[in-house]
Every structure is written in structure tokens, then in C-alpha cells.
Design a protein around this motif. Sequence first.
Motif, PDB file in Angstrom:
ATOM      1  N   CYS A 122       0.746  -1.232   0.038  1.00  0.00           N
ATOM      2  CA  CYS A 122      -0.042  -0.088  -0.034  1.00  0.00           C
ATOM      3  C   CYS A 122       0.838   1.336   0.008  1.00  0.00           C
ATOM      4  CB  CYS A 122      -0.840  -0.094   1.043  1.00  0.00           C
ATOM      5  SG  CYS A 122      -2.159  -1.169   0.934  1.00  0.00           S
ATOM      6  N   ARG A 123       1.859   1.254   0.675  1.00  0.00           N
ATOM      7  CA  ARG A 123       2.803   2.368   0.993  1.00  0.00           C
ATOM      8  C   ARG A 123       3.538   2.594  -0.479  1.00  0.00           C
ATOM      9  NH1 ARG A 123       4.838   1.067   6.746  1.00  0.00           N
ATOM     10  NH2 ARG A 123       2.739   1.951   7.793  1.00  0.00           N
ATOM     11  N   ALA A 124       3.674   1.490  -1.203  1.00  0.00           N
ATOM     12  CA  ALA A 124       4.581   1.902  -2.479  1.00  0.00           C
ATOM     13  C   ALA A 124       3.716   2.185  -3.701  1.00  0.00           C
ATOM     14  CB  ALA A 124       5.335   0.268  -2.836  1.00  0.00           C
ATOM     15  N   ILE A 125       2.252   1.585  -3.543  1.00  0.00           N
ATOM     16  CA  ILE A 125       1.617   2.068  -4.577  1.00  0.00           C
ATOM     17  C   ILE A 125       0.965   3.659  -4.387  1.00  0.00           C
ATOM     18  CG2 ILE A 125      -0.653   1.300  -3.921  1.00  0.00           C
ATOM     19  CD1 ILE A 125      -1.034  -0.250  -6.448  1.00  0.00           C
ATOM     20  N   ALA A 126       1.101   4.063  -3.208  1.00  0.00           N
ATOM     21  CA  ALA A 126       0.763   5.296  -3.093  1.00  0.00           C
ATOM     22  C   ALA A 126       1.611   6.389  -4.016  1.00  0.00           C
ATOM     23  CB  ALA A 126       0.752   5.938  -1.738  1.00  0.00           C
ATOM     24  N   ASP A 127       2.949   5.939  -4.188  1.00  0.00           N
ATOM     25  CA  ASP A 127       4.124   6.580  -4.925  1.00  0.00           C
ATOM     26  C   ASP A 127       3.704   6.636  -6.289  1.00  0.00           C
ATOM     27  OD1 ASP A 127       5.393   6.987  -2.529  1.00  0.00           O
ATOM     28  OD2 ASP A 127       6.742   5.288  -3.029  1.00  0.00           O
ATOM     29  N   ALA A 128       2.829   5.600  -6.695  1.00  0.00           N
ATOM     30  CA  ALA A 128       2.535   5.751  -8.187  1.00  0.00           C
ATOM     31  C   ALA A 128       0.954   6.383  -8.049  1.00  0.00           C
ATOM     32  CB  ALA A 128       1.976   4.309  -8.659  1.00  0.00           C
ATOM     33  N   LYS A 129       0.582   7.174  -7.172  1.00  0.00           N
ATOM     34  CA  LYS A 129      -0.480   8.098  -7.117  1.00  0.00           C
ATOM     35  C   LYS A 129      -1.723   7.173  -6.825  1.00  0.00           C
ATOM     36  CE  LYS A 129       1.274  12.297  -9.455  1.00  0.00           C
ATOM     37  NZ  LYS A 129       0.836  13.041 -10.660  1.00  0.00           N
ATOM     38  N   VAL A 130      -1.619   6.144  -6.233  1.00  0.00           N
ATOM     39  CA  VAL A 130      -2.929   5.178  -6.085  1.00  0.00           C
ATOM     40  C   VAL A 130      -3.236   5.368  -4.576  1.00  0.00           C
ATOM     41  CG1 VAL A 130      -4.015   3.133  -6.338  1.00  0.00           C
ATOM     42  CG2 VAL A 130      -2.310   3.912  -7.995  1.00  0.00           C
ATOM     43  N   ALA A 131      -4.407   5.919  -3.981  1.00  0.00           N
ATOM     44  CA  ALA A 131      -4.825   5.924  -2.660  1.00  0.00           C
ATOM     45  C   ALA A 131      -5.413   4.476  -2.421  1.00  0.00           C
ATOM     46  CB  ALA A 131      -5.937   6.879  -2.463  1.00  0.00           C
ATOM     47  N   THR A 132      -4.909   3.959  -1.168  1.00  0.00           N
ATOM     48  CA  THR A 132      -5.449   2.791  -0.827  1.00  0.00           C
ATOM     49  C   THR A 132      -6.316   2.801   0.556  1.00  0.00           C
ATOM     50  OG1 THR A 132      -3.382   2.242   0.344  1.00  0.00           O
ATOM     51  CG2 THR A 132      -3.634   1.135  -1.669  1.00  0.00           C
ATOM     52  N   LEU A 133      -7.317   1.831   0.664  1.00  0.00           N
ATOM     53  CA  LEU A 133      -7.915   1.800   1.822  1.00  0.00           C
ATOM     54  C   LEU A 133      -7.694   0.285   2.190  1.00  0.00           C
ATOM     55  CD1 LEU A 133      -9.671   2.760   4.116  1.00  0.00           C
ATOM     56  CD2 LEU A 133     -11.754   1.775   3.010  1.00  0.00           C
ATOM     57  N   ARG A 134      -7.055  -0.344   3.441  1.00  0.00           N
ATOM     58  CA  ARG A 134      -7.269  -1.618   3.517  1.00  0.00           C
ATOM     59  C   ARG A 134      -7.711  -1.873   4.801  1.00  0.00           C
ATOM     60  NH1 ARG A 134      -1.818   0.297   4.925  1.00  0.00           N
ATOM     61  NH2 ARG A 134      -0.898  -0.689   6.679  1.00  0.00           N
ATOM     62  N   PHE A 135      -8.104  -2.902   5.004  1.00  0.00           N
ATOM     63  CA  PHE A 135      -9.131  -3.290   6.203  1.00  0.00           C
ATOM     64  C   PHE A 135      -8.985  -4.768   6.838  1.00  0.00           C
ATOM     65  CE2 PHE A 135     -12.267  -6.049   4.154  1.00  0.00           C
ATOM     66  CZ  PHE A 135     -11.923  -5.633   2.801  1.00  0.00           C
ATOM     67  N   ASN A 136      -9.154  -4.816   7.891  1.00  0.00           N
ATOM     68  CA  ASN A 136      -9.069  -6.336   8.646  1.00  0.00           C
ATOM     69  C   ASN A 136     -10.485  -6.948   8.489  1.00  0.00           C
ATOM     70  OD1 ASN A 136      -6.608  -6.570   9.675  1.00  0.00           O
ATOM     71  ND2 ASN A 136      -6.927  -5.626  11.300  1.00  0.00           N
ATOM     72  N   PHE A 137     -10.653  -8.352   8.155  1.00  0.00           N
ATOM     73  CA  PHE A 137     -11.937  -8.924   8.340  1.00  0.00           C
ATOM     74  C   PHE A 137     -12.068  -9.146  10.029  1.00  0.00           C
ATOM     75  CE2 PHE A 137     -10.878 -10.329   3.885  1.00  0.00           C
ATOM     76  CZ  PHE A 137     -11.837  -9.880   3.356  1.00  0.00           C
ATOM     77  N   PRO A 138     -13.284  -9.536  10.345  1.00  0.00           N
ATOM     78  CA  PRO A 138     -13.692  -9.343  11.747  1.00  0.00           C
ATOM     79  C   PRO A 138     -12.902 -10.605  12.872  1.00  0.00           C
ATOM     80  CG  PRO A 138     -15.453  -9.281  10.447  1.00  0.00           C
ATOM     81  CD  PRO A 138     -14.625  -9.391   9.580  1.00  0.00           C
ATOM     82  N   TYR A 139     -12.566 -11.594  11.818  1.00  0.00           N
ATOM     83  CA  TYR A 139     -11.908 -12.632  12.557  1.00  0.00           C
ATOM     84  C   TYR A 139     -10.453 -12.519  13.153  1.00  0.00           C
ATOM     85  CZ  TYR A 139      -9.121 -14.272   8.520  1.00  0.00           C
ATOM     86  OH  TYR A 139      -8.243 -14.213   7.411  1.00  0.00           O
ATOM     87  N   ILE A 140      -9.872 -11.590  12.095  1.00  0.00           N
ATOM     88  CA  ILE A 140      -8.437 -11.003  12.503  1.00  0.00           C
ATOM     89  C   ILE A 140      -8.577 -10.003  14.007  1.00  0.00           C
ATOM     90  CG2 ILE A 140      -6.570  -9.369  11.820  1.00  0.00           C
ATOM     91  CD1 ILE A 140      -6.173 -12.024  10.507  1.00  0.00           C
ATOM     92  N   GLU A 141      -9.771  -9.294  13.763  1.00  0.00           N
ATOM     93  CA  GLU A 141      -9.933  -8.402  14.974  1.00  0.00           C
ATOM     94  C   GLU A 141     -10.333  -9.359  16.228  1.00  0.00           C
ATOM     95  OE1 GLU A 141      -9.675  -5.131  15.393  1.00  0.00           O
ATOM     96  OE2 GLU A 141      -9.513  -4.795  13.096  1.00  0.00           O
ATOM     97  N   ARG A 142     -11.068 -10.456  16.195  1.00  0.00           N
ATOM     98  CA  ARG A 142     -11.241 -11.373  17.138  1.00  0.00           C
ATOM     99  C   ARG A 142     -10.035 -12.392  17.573  1.00  0.00           C
ATOM    100  NH1 ARG A 142     -16.240 -12.606  14.591  1.00  0.00           N
ATOM    101  NH2 ARG A 142     -17.727 -10.611  15.191  1.00  0.00           N
ATOM    102  N   GLY A 143      -9.015 -12.245  16.913  1.00  0.00           N
ATOM    103  CA  GLY A 143      -7.919 -12.977  17.200  1.00  0.00           C
ATOM    104  C   GLY A 143      -7.971 -14.579  16.722  1.00  0.00           C
ATOM    105  N   ARG A 144      -8.824 -14.766  15.949  1.00  0.00           N
ATOM    106  CA  ARG A 144      -9.188 -15.978  15.578  1.00  0.00           C
ATOM    107  C   ARG A 144      -8.264 -16.322  14.320  1.00  0.00           C
ATOM    108  NH1 ARG A 144     -14.095 -17.575  17.926  1.00  0.00           N
ATOM    109  NH2 ARG A 144     -13.788 -19.736  16.639  1.00  0.00           N
TER     110      ARG A 144
END
Lengths: 233, 90
Positions: free
Chosen positions: A50-72
Motif C-alpha cells: 500500500c505504501r509503495a503504490i501510493a508513490d504511483a498516485k494510487v490511494a489505498t484503503l485496507r481493512f481487517n476482516f472480523p476474525y482477525i480483530e477477534r484473534g481467530r
Amino acid sequence: MASPEARGRLDVANTDVETAWIRPPTPIATLVVAHGAGAGIDHPFMAGFCRAIADAKVATLRFNFPYIERGRRSPDPERVLRETWLAAFDAANAKARGGPVLAGGKSLGGRIASMCVADGMPAAGLVFLGYPLHPPGKPERLRDEHLYRVDVPMLFLEGTADPFANGDVLTRVLRKLGDRATLIEVEGGDHSFNVRGRKADARDVGAGLAELAAPFVERVARAHSSKAGARSR
Amino acid sequence: MPRKNRRAEDEPQQPLTMPQSAAPLWALVPGVDVRRVSSEKPYRCPGCDLEVRPGSWHLVVIPQDAPDERRHWHEHCWRVELNSTRGRSR
């Protein structure tokens, strides 16, 4: 130059999931990026991409799925994964203010994105970082049916040594997809794009893929803006 | 905060009597969990399509994105599967 990263939250399926938004000064497009089954948005691969593609002028939104938040360890049911994807896409769309929004992700994250797009999520294109075409050793258990219902450009970034994407099977699927699909292969890359005998930091591996994906995103963005121009005329 | 209702082991749920040990390093690849197991049940190896004999030590390969798709492999067959994809050029 590095663009700052803004952390946020999304409320999905009774879980608060974390998001990370990176907006370069004058973005040409926004890419929503979902993580693979094994690790969330803080994995160096995800951050590096995501950081590298910002250098190519592409904005990114990345997100967690719920199971990651719950530590599963095991991913949520498909219904929850899709619901999360739709919520993240809506959030990105609001941030993009009319610019093209693409969807993508590593492995599982990309696969769920493609299912959402097949069922109407209005992404301008799809970027797959290692599409899990079949479980290892089971090329007949193909996860391709919905791909033929996708009518936006798709980029497949695939390692040639990935047991989730047998070369012959991938070739057949891509032939059926025709000019909607673009393939870029990473020679000797496994499912995480590591090459045997070459030690690389996951952050750099992610950044390397961003470089490969950027021209595709630019192409989609150009097509989008010429279409928007035609509409306003 | 400590977590409650933790399951004894997440996927796969196998009887506790089943002896297990860590898989050899060569067998580990991204995207799957690999464990070395032995079981009283016979399985069909996806590599050679022959039986994994009851009581024999073998590998169980669990895709992280689809734990239901776990398969039992002969060690040799999993090695062949990895070697047939590793470094292959298309």
C-alpha cells in the motif's frame, strides 16, 4: 515521498474492524485492498504494497476482516467476509469523491472481492495478489465460476511456483476470461511471492508487487476518466 | 483482556489420542498449515490417489482460506507436489 497513513474503524457484523487509509497528494485512483487468510492489515507485505503504490498516485484503503480483530485463525463465514468487503468499498467510495475505485487483495481477500464484483459491487477493476484458484493438489476444485460474471478488467499477479494456481489450470481460466484478464507472473514465486533461495523482506516483496500493479491501475483510471468525460459531454 | 471460550484447538478438530508433531521445514509453504499426523482412519492421498494407510505417519495440509479443504498426503507426495510447482516456468 511517503504519504501519511490514517487509521480508522468500520462497524461490520457487530465487530469494529480497523482500516488504514493512505492518500497521496493527487490520487489517480483508489484501490481497496483486503488481506489474505493468514495475516491482517499490519503484515509487512500489506503495508509495503500500500505504501509503495501510493508513490504511483494510487490511494489505498485496507481493512481487517472480523476474525482477525477477534484473534481467530479460521476466516469468518463467506457471508461475513462479503459484508465486510461491501462496507469497506462504500467507505472507500466516499473517500474517493468520484474518482475510480478498484478492489483487490491477497489470496482470500482478492477472491472475496471478485465474488462481490460478480454480484454487482461497482469496482472499476480487480487486482489479485495470488488468486487462490484451487486448493493445493486439487486443481479440479476450481474457484472460478463467478469470475466469468465479472465484466471489469482483472489483473492476476501470480507466482509460477504457487501451489494454489497450477500453471495449466490458470492458463485455461485466463483464456476463457479473454481480454478482461491480464496476467503478470513472478518467476519462481510461491503463494506469498517469495522465491526459493532468495531472502527478501515481506515489505519489499509487497512493494515490488505494487510496482507491477501500478501500470494496470493507471490504465483503468485512464479508461474511467475518458468514460466520465464522454458522459459529461 | 484474557479471552474466554477459547476452543481447545482451532481447525482442524482431531481426537486428542492422535499423535502429532511438527511438520518438517521443507513441507511448510505460505497459505497452508501443515502438520505431521498419524491416525487410525484411512485417507485418500490427493497426490497419488492411493490410500494413506491407517497408523502411518503422514502430513495433513490445511489451506488457511478454506480449512474444510484439508487433505491427508503421503510425505513423499506432498514433496513431489511442491517440487512440481516450485521453480516451474510456464
